[in-house]
Design an enzyme around this catalytic site. Sequence first.
Site, mmCIF file in Angstrom:
data_model
loop_
_atom_site.group_PDB
_atom_site.id
_atom_site.type_symbol
_atom_site.label_atom_id
_atom_site.label_comp_id
_atom_site.label_asym_id
_atom_site.label_seq_id
_atom_site.Cartn_x
_atom_site.Cartn_y
_atom_site.Cartn_z
ATOM 1 C CD GLU A 1 9.568 0.201 -1.947
ATOM 2 O OE1 GLU A 1 10.324 -0.236 -1.044
ATOM 3 O OE2 GLU A 1 8.413 -0.227 -2.130
ATOM 4 C CG MET B 1 6.641 5.584 5.226
ATOM 5 S SD MET B 1 7.655 5.170 3.764
ATOM 6 C CE MET B 1 8.088 3.457 4.107
ATOM 7 C CG ASP C 1 4.297 -10.170 -8.231
ATOM 8 O OD1 ASP C 1 4.512 -9.113 -8.849
ATOM 9 O OD2 ASP C 1 3.769 -10.199 -7.113
ATOM 10 C CG HIS D 1 4.797 -1.085 5.269
ATOM 11 N ND1 HIS D 1 4.760 -2.409 4.859
ATOM 12 C CD2 HIS D 1 5.425 -0.418 4.279
ATOM 13 C CE1 HIS D 1 5.349 -2.511 3.681
ATOM 14 N NE2 HIS D 1 5.754 -1.322 3.306
#
Length: 373
Positions: free
Chosen positions: A282, A299, A233, A291
């Site tokens: 990542e 994380m 984005d 997560h």
Amino acid sequence: MKLRFCTVPVTLLLLVFWINPTPASAHFFPNITSIPASLIPNTTIWDAFNALDGCRKGVKADGLAKLKKYFQLFGYLNNSYDNFSDDFDDYLEKAIRTYQLNFNLYATGELDAPTLKHIVLPRCGNPDVVNGTSTMRSGKPSNRYSANSTIHTVAHYSFFPNRPRWPPGRTRLTYAFLPENQLSDVVKGVFARAFERWSEVTPLTFTETSSFYGADLRIGFFSGDHGDGEPFDGVLGTLAHAFSPPAGRFHLDGDENWVIDGDFLNSSPMSAVDLESVAVHEIGHLLGLGHSSVEDAIMYPTISSGTRKVELANDDIMGIQELYGSNPSYNGSDPTLTPRTEWDTSGAPRVDYLLWRRGILLVVELFSLLLFV
């Protein structure tokens, strides 16, 4: 793990994606002062959400439709939800409450200032909720978590559904960079250090290879829609995303202002993103970690621009060692890969923790001796 319902065979989708990649010419900067002013935006993609402060169930406000899409992107509204009006409905209230629990916020189901301040932070593109199940705090029994605890004796790490991991015996993994990105050795070195942070505490080793399509882990910078159903984005917003084992795909947004040296001490432009911090996070996904709700953990899904966060927390170490075991050379002490000249998340020069701790003990010991002289 990116879960999407599709009638096209997954192998065909992967083949089409890698035959027709859309690589980006990523923006890399040796330090924050080298970022041109023209690349530093006045606002970010999610800043408009701040205007929704005070919204609660039953109201209608411009921007709620876009906020619903945000929550669907990260799993808080399921894929079948399609009421993208500006009405604050029951589903949005439940999504907000789950989000607030996951990020240790006061769970009211309303859009208060602390919640919105967190929503607009740059973050990982991987969802926090997969197929209706949260991998973070809201998905764990309430008696396992204390938001006020200063000593984390309970695990808050998480895994992807069905706990995918690299098979036992596969301790040597290879990684490669998308050739079209033409990354410099300096940029590749950032990723090498990020991999080392995980190999320091596990039996896993990571070796770069020139064979991109033959590598276990494949790293590429892309812009916008790049064929995997998770378009980037632009500046900030989502920074990167990675797929669980054995997919091995790791994508970063080429439009970000990626900073190499991690020095945010003197100034920190709103759009500066530390490359190694994002890479370490990542890689955790590439190895099977989901997560965490522990803010100090690698994380944790969000990271502010102008922030450096590269050292594994105890929560990260516990999680990855549950999947792969410990490095035989790891003695359980704090990881030591970060030199004393690097910077931590506060932007201040880092003092090595072990040396600091030993220094404090020495001072206490000397003070005790003086008392008895």
